[in-house]
Design an enzyme around this catalytic site. Structure first.
Site, PDB file in Angstrom:
ATOM      1  NE  ARG A 113       1.301   4.280  11.996  1.00 46.98           N
ATOM      2  CZ  ARG A 113       1.892   2.979  11.746  1.00 46.98           C
ATOM      3  NH1 ARG A 113       1.504   2.608  10.722  1.00 46.98           N
ATOM      4  NH2 ARG A 113       2.673   2.499  12.604  1.00 46.98           N
ATOM      5  NE  ARG A 172       2.392   0.667  17.793  1.00 47.73           N
ATOM      6  CZ  ARG A 172       2.508   0.411  16.365  1.00 47.73           C
ATOM      7  NH1 ARG A 172       2.512   1.221  15.383  1.00 47.73           N
ATOM      8  NH2 ARG A 172       1.795  -0.695  15.956  1.00 47.73           N
ATOM      9  CB  SER A 201       0.303   4.021   7.482  1.00 46.76           C
ATOM     10  OG  SER A 201       0.649   2.715   8.491  1.00 46.76           O
ATOM     11  CG  LEU A 202      -0.138  -1.146   5.185  1.00 47.34           C
ATOM     12  CD1 LEU A 202      -0.304  -2.687   5.575  1.00 47.34           C
ATOM     13  CD2 LEU A 202       0.864  -0.853   4.177  1.00 47.34           C
ATOM     14  CB  ALA A 212       1.075   5.797  -1.708  1.00 47.77           C
ATOM     15  N   GLY A 213       2.417   5.077  -4.519  1.00 49.70           N
ATOM     16  CA  GLY A 213       2.623   5.250  -5.640  1.00 49.70           C
ATOM     17  C   GLY A 213       1.929   4.134  -6.999  1.00 49.70           C
ATOM     18  N   GLY A 216       8.274   7.561  -6.971  1.00 52.49           N
ATOM     19  CA  GLY A 216       8.058   6.569  -5.876  1.00 52.49           C
ATOM     20  C   GLY A 216       7.074   5.415  -6.096  1.00 52.49           C
ATOM     21  CD  GLU A 272       5.581   6.766   6.810  1.00 51.10           C
ATOM     22  OE1 GLU A 272       5.634   5.564   6.494  1.00 51.10           O
ATOM     23  OE2 GLU A 272       6.613   6.930   7.724  1.00 51.10           O
TER      24      GLU A 272
HETATM   25  C1  LIG Z   1       8.567  -2.384  10.021  1.00 48.61           C
HETATM   26  C2  LIG Z   1       7.338  -1.632   9.602  1.00 48.61           C
HETATM   27  C3  LIG Z   1       6.034  -2.402   9.721  1.00 48.61           C
HETATM   28  C4  LIG Z   1       4.866  -1.602   9.507  1.00 48.61           C
HETATM   29  N1  LIG Z   1       3.561  -2.236   9.651  1.00 48.61           N
HETATM   30  C5  LIG Z   1       2.636  -1.676   9.049  1.00 48.61           C
HETATM   31  C6  LIG Z   1       1.516  -2.271   9.226  1.00 48.61           C
HETATM   32  O1  LIG Z   1       0.972  -3.103   9.696  1.00 48.61           O
HETATM   33  N2  LIG Z   1       0.235  -1.650   9.069  1.00 48.61           N
HETATM   34  C7  LIG Z   1       0.202  -0.162   8.635  1.00 48.61           C
HETATM   35  O2  LIG Z   1      -0.896   0.314   8.135  1.00 48.61           O
HETATM   36  N3  LIG Z   1       1.458   0.279   8.291  1.00 48.61           N
HETATM   37  C8  LIG Z   1       2.520  -0.387   8.665  1.00 48.61           C
HETATM   38  N4  LIG Z   1       3.636   0.366   8.321  1.00 48.61           N
HETATM   39  C9  LIG Z   1       3.752   1.707   7.795  1.00 48.61           C
HETATM   40  C10 LIG Z   1       3.437   1.541   6.118  1.00 48.61           C
HETATM   41  O3  LIG Z   1       4.566   0.563   5.741  1.00 48.61           O
HETATM   42  C11 LIG Z   1       4.224   2.530   5.142  1.00 48.61           C
HETATM   43  O4  LIG Z   1       3.568   3.942   5.841  1.00 48.61           O
HETATM   44  C12 LIG Z   1       3.705   2.537   4.088  1.00 48.61           C
HETATM   45  O5  LIG Z   1       4.076   1.177   3.332  1.00 48.61           O
HETATM   46  C13 LIG Z   1       4.126   3.774   3.302  1.00 48.61           C
HETATM   47  O6  LIG Z   1       4.157   3.485   1.963  1.00 48.61           O
HETATM   48  P1  LIG Z   1       4.496   4.705   0.666  1.00 48.61           P
HETATM   49  O7  LIG Z   1       4.156   4.059  -0.742  1.00 48.61           O
HETATM   50  O8  LIG Z   1       4.149   5.798   0.946  1.00 48.61           O
HETATM   51  O9  LIG Z   1       6.055   4.728   0.795  1.00 48.61           O
HETATM   52  P2  LIG Z   1       7.257   3.589   0.550  1.00 48.61           P
HETATM   53  O10 LIG Z   1       6.779   2.053   0.535  1.00 48.61           O
HETATM   54  O11 LIG Z   1       8.310   3.671   1.558  1.00 48.61           O
HETATM   55  O12 LIG Z   1       7.466   3.908  -1.020  1.00 48.61           O
HETATM   56  C14 LIG Z   1       8.515   5.043  -1.194  1.00 48.61           C
HETATM   57  C15 LIG Z   1       8.955   4.887  -2.645  1.00 48.61           C
HETATM   58  O13 LIG Z   1       9.726   6.079  -3.245  1.00 48.61           O
HETATM   59  C16 LIG Z   1      10.959   5.807  -3.529  1.00 48.61           C
HETATM   60  N5  LIG Z   1      11.618   6.980  -3.308  1.00 48.61           N
HETATM   61  C17 LIG Z   1      12.069   7.306  -2.220  1.00 48.61           C
HETATM   62  N6  LIG Z   1      12.928   8.442  -2.470  1.00 48.61           N
HETATM   63  C18 LIG Z   1      12.781   8.763  -3.330  1.00 48.61           C
HETATM   64  C19 LIG Z   1      13.408   9.740  -4.386  1.00 48.61           C
HETATM   65  N7  LIG Z   1      14.332  10.841  -3.817  1.00 48.61           N
HETATM   66  N8  LIG Z   1      13.362   9.769  -5.715  1.00 48.61           N
HETATM   67  C20 LIG Z   1      12.667   8.666  -6.252  1.00 48.61           C
HETATM   68  N9  LIG Z   1      11.921   7.804  -5.639  1.00 48.61           N
HETATM   69  C21 LIG Z   1      12.107   7.834  -4.370  1.00 48.61           C
HETATM   70  C22 LIG Z   1      11.179   4.475  -2.932  1.00 48.61           C
HETATM   71  O14 LIG Z   1      12.464   3.767  -3.732  1.00 48.61           O
HETATM   72  C23 LIG Z   1       9.988   3.951  -2.958  1.00 48.61           C
HETATM   73  O15 LIG Z   1       9.653   2.989  -4.173  1.00 48.61           O
HETATM   74  C24 LIG Z   1       5.163  -0.439   8.724  1.00 48.61           C
HETATM   75  C25 LIG Z   1       6.428   0.079   8.498  1.00 48.61           C
HETATM   76  C26 LIG Z   1       7.534  -0.399   8.965  1.00 48.61           C
HETATM   77  C27 LIG Z   1       8.563   0.293   8.592  1.00 48.61           C
END
Ligand SMILES: Cc1cc2nc3c(=O)[nH]c(=O)nc-3n(C[C@H](O)[C@H](O)[C@H](O)COP(=O)(O)OP(=O)(O)OC[C@H]3O[C@@H](n4cnc5c(N)ncnc54)[C@H](O)[C@@H]3O)c2cc1C
Ligand code: SF4
Ligand code: FES
Lengths: 232, 543
Positions: B372, B281, B377-378, B11-12, B7, B362
């Site tokens: 949350r 919310r 979350s960021l 986070a990754g 991922g 996440e």
């Molecule tokens: C519309 C929207 C607005 C938001 N606004 C805010 C905000 O203002 N402030 C805040 O704090 N948070 C906000 N959030 C939440 C926040 O964006 C997320 O919680 C955070 O970005 C998650 O990051 P992550 O790196 O964990 O996951 P992601 O960014 O979802 O990355 C997941 C990664 O894993 C990969 N992946 C998925 N499945 C697989 C698999 N099976 N095999 C290999 N790779 C895989 C994907 O391709 C991607 O690269 C918002 C979310 C949304 C949807």
């Protein structure tokens, strides 16, 4: 509505055209149309023959990730932002972006990340110039690496010498944040962008993020000329 | 020593660059570019307590807001770590070139966000996530050029290479060549985001499906707090997704109403007074759901210039996707699944119940408890990546991998066998039924009857999963991911059923009060094909 799609099974197979009939909602986007055709127990073409599902990429479905870039009726667009209501005529034609290798159907391999890595386009140690232009930095960093600008560029061919607008864009971002590296980056930019660029600016017109390349280019050119305008 | 990160969202990438800084080689896996991760969609901002925050604000106050928002099951020590590192994270993000919005003196600007006692949400215009991703991509590129990070695109997770409770890497599916490949590694980090696809249309990315968490659960990893799912009250429905309509509309005075006999009923104001539209919310979502009517959000009474200045993104989104002019007409809104507080259970160091297997972002359950706070979350995506990297850098390499050849051979056979099955239902069909079930039976307001009904259905889908017609014309990933997604859905329904109280985002109409005896996280284990649910009374995941 008749939908003609330029398909391909794998990289090494020849592309072929296949058509479908779309009877779904008229207010759909092209992304919605693809989902609609794909979401059936059996997928059949316009001749009623069973066929394979159409492969395409998406993630955000709201024009902010760039995954779904493709050519719709000869126009490079983001499929999730292209609406059927804006299509003229009774047919719609979908093709993958033509400047990149096609992996499968409408999915391409974009080489921008490798090009930028191979050319050391990264900040390294952060030492921004004074008087930074935050608005221009912000806009430049919105680049999706979608490749629409490359599709319309008259100079970009295979990405071996001329690297296209996203390259210039990231060069600008590096130069703006690392004064020490600005000179070196301006050299690479000169070699792989400026010396070939036709200043057609179709890139700026098509960019879904509205990035102003001309402003970035002006800054990079001034570094190259060494005319002292180093404000970012 | 090396690490495998699956991922490449925020986070990754945070974990990858931190590991590379520690001198550890990273293989960074994702199906497509980081630009396509859900992280780019985050708009509002990232919370942090910085020295320049308002007088009276403090790390302690951020801790208390976060714990309170999470109904006191977020884990105090973990939350202290998170909030205590806000400043370091913002400074780091600045130092890699994140373009924060700045005030007149060039310092990052802050805005107020719901549930917080002070203004501490730092932001980058209307695209905070995208700006952070762009900066992290460039920093990752730096280590890619130095040979410390190797990016592998077009790969999806298949399963962990796990023996006797220890993880030795992962089996990955090469999407281009359609084959399984083993990636051995000293440490494996899962960073695959939330489990949107269980619900079909959400506010988030189609890439996030919960498969990795579901599969690892089936391989022995514990899951935590699955029942806590945050709904965003105001989203705009389109044929393909539910688009988030920012809270800023209500912040600017936007009024929620429904129509009764042609008259507008401002139900939030009627029930909660003048500030009714600004309730949290979960309350707004429940009220919209509860009224059972089409609900609209009106901001058309503001003058056009103010809308252009303060709400340009909302104006454009409504016009582009639904042809709605918010200066003239109200916006039809509906609540939507938005964020998952639950996921893989992790200890304070972000290691799962399986040794050498970590989870960040996440997909891991930590910090947010029962709900949350926007902007946290960021922060937690960044912080969790750093915590896991720091932990890994202090460990030793085992470099001795058991023989997985039989396991791999079996998994290959299963994939091929799935293609031979004959059923008239393709995988797509069951995926769609699953999302209907989850929305109907595990919605905003839950009760025992519906939760049981939902589980009966997921049990049925699971019972037919092996007999489905696997479709050769979609990626094999779409086919093989179904079973683990169904299992994760079943575990989520079961966790919601067992929590016989209401807390944070989990609301039960048959148990509508918060009970002290449930003031713990829920843990779920997969034992002999069944879900074993318990409360973490010993706080084993808070150590
Ligand atoms: C519309 C929207 C607005 C938001 N606004 C805010 C905000 O203002 N402030 C805040 O704090 N948070 C906000 N959030 C939440 C926040 O964006 C997320 O919680 C955070 O970005 C998650 O990051 P992550 O790196 O964990 O996951 P992601 O960014 O979802 O990355 C997941 C990664 O894993 C990969 N992946 C998925 N499945 C697989 C698999 N099976 N095999 C290999 N790779 C895989 C994907 O391709 C991607 O690269 C918002 C979310 C949304 C949807
Ligand atoms: S510059 Fe614009 S068109 Fe070109 S890749 Fe970036 S976002 Fe796409
Ligand atoms: S799916 Fe993200 S831009 Fe179209």
């Amino acid at each position: 509505m008749k939908v003609n799609i330029l398909r391909r099974e794998t990289r090494d197979k020849e592309p072929y055209w296949e058509s479908f009939i779309y009877n779904g909602p008229e207010d759909n986007s092209v992304a919605g149309l693809l989902d609609y055709i794909n979401y059936n127990d059996d997928i059949r073409n316009d001749k009623g023959e069973k066929t394979t599902r159409i492969d395409w990429e998406c993630s955000c479905i709201q024009g902010i990730c760039g995954a779904c870039a493709m050519i719709v009726n000869d126009k490079p667009v983001l499929a999730c932002e292209a609406f059927l209501r804006d299509i003229e005529g009774e047919e719609i034609t979908l093709r993958p972006l033509s400047k990149f290798p096609v992996i499968h159907d409408l999915v391409v391999e974009r080489p921008m990340h490798e090009i930028l890595t191979d050319n050391n386009v990264f900040i390294g140690e952060y030492s921004p110039a004074e008087n930074r232009d935050f608005q221009q930095d912000y806009n430049a960093a919105k680049c999706l690496k979608c490749g629409l600008c490359i599709e319309v560029c008259p100079k970009y061919t295979d990405g071996r010498m001329f690297y296209g607008a996203p390259f210039a864009n990231d060069c600008y971002l590096v130069a703006a944040r690392n004064e020490q590296k600005a000179g070196e980056i301006a050299e690479i930019y000169e070699k792989h962008f400026k010396s070939e660029c036709a200043y057609d600016l179709a890139c700026e017109k098509i960019c879904p993020m509205g990035i102003k390349f001309t402003a970035s280019m002006k800054k990079l050119n001034s570094i190259k000329r060494g005319d002292g305008d180093r404000s970012f | 020593m090396d690490a495998l990160i699956i991922g490449s969202g925020i986070a990754g990438m945070a974990c990858a660059v931190r590991l590379a800084r520690h001198g550890i080689h990273v293989t960074l896996i994702s199906p497509s570019l980081s630009e396509h991760s859900e992280s780019v969609m985050a708009a509002g901002g990232i919370n942090a307590m910085l020295t320049e925050n308002d007088e009276g604000d403090s790390v302690e106050s951020h801790v208390q807001d976060t714990l309170k928002g999470g109904s006191y099951i977020g884990g105090e020590e973990a939350v202290r770590g998170l909030c205590g590192h806000g400043e370091e994270i913002i400074r780091f993000l600045e130092s890699i070139g994140t373009v924060f919005s700045v005030d007149g003196e060039g310092r990052p600007s802050r805005r107020a966000f719901g549930g917080q006692s002070h203004k501490r949400t730092y932001y980058c215009g209307a695209s905070t996530g995208k700006q952070i991703v762009s900066a992290l991509v460039m920093e990752t590129r730096r280590f890619e050029a130095a040979g410390m990070i190797t990016r592998r695109l077009k790969y999806s997770f298949h399963s962990g290479l796990i023996k006797d409770g220890i993880c030795y890497g992962a089996l990955l599916f090469n999407l281009e060549r359609s084959r399984l490949e083993a990636f051995f590694s000293d440490f494996t980090v899962i960073a695959t985001g939330g489990q949107n696809a269980l619900f079909g249309k959400t506010t988030g990315s189609t890439m996030c499906d919960g498969y990795a968490a579901g599969r690892l659960f089936m391989q022995g990893a514990d899951l935590k707090n699955l029942e806590f799912i945050q709904y965003h009250p105001t989203t705009l429905e389109t044929p393909q997704k539910k688009m988030l309509i920012s809270e800023a509309v209500r912040g600017e005075g936007g009024r929620l109403f429904y129509l009764e006999n042609g008259e507008r009923v401002y139900f939030m104001e009627d029930k909660y007074g003048e500030k009714g539209n600004l309730m949290t919310r979960d309350i707004v979502s429940r009220e919209i759901y509860g009224c059972g009517k089409d609900v609209f959000l009106d901001i058309s009474f503001l003058d056009g210039q103010t809308i252009d200045e303060r709400l340009p993104e909302v104006r454009d989104l409504c016009m582009k996707y639904r042809g709605i002019d918010i200066k003239k007409e109200p916006i039809p809104v509906t609540p939507s699944v938005h964020f998952f507080m639950g996921g893989l259970a992790v200890h304070l160091n972000h290691e799962t119940s399986i040794l050498n297997l970590f989870a960040v972002g996440e997909c891991a359950s930590m910090y947010h408890g029962a709900n949350r706070l926007g902007g946290n979350s960021l922060l937690s995506a960044m912080y969790s990546g750093f915590v896991a990297a720091d932990e890994i850098s202090g460990r030793y390499s085992h470099r001795k991998y058991p023989d997985f050849s039989t396991y791999m051979e079996n998994e290959r056979k299963i994939l091929n066998k799935d293609y031979d099955s004959r059923s008239s239902f393709p995988v797509f069909y069951i995926r769609d039924l699953l999302s209907v079930t989850m929305n109907d039976d595990l919605g905003i307001v839950r009760d025992e009857k519906n939760l049981k009904k939902g589980r009966k259905k997921t049990d049925y889908y699971l019972s037919v999963a092996d007999k489905l017609r696997y479709d050769r014309s979609v990626s094999q990933y779409t086919n093989y991911s179904l079973k683990a997604m169904l299992t994760l859905a079943g575990a989520t329904l079961k966790a919601a059923e067992e929590r016989r109280e209401s807390r944070g985002a989990h609301y039960r109409s048959d148990y509508n009060e918060t009970k002290d005896e449930y003031a713990y996280a829920t843990l779920v284990s997969y034992i002999n094909g069944d879900y074993s649910v318990r409360l973490d009374r010993e706080n084993i995941y808070e150590s």
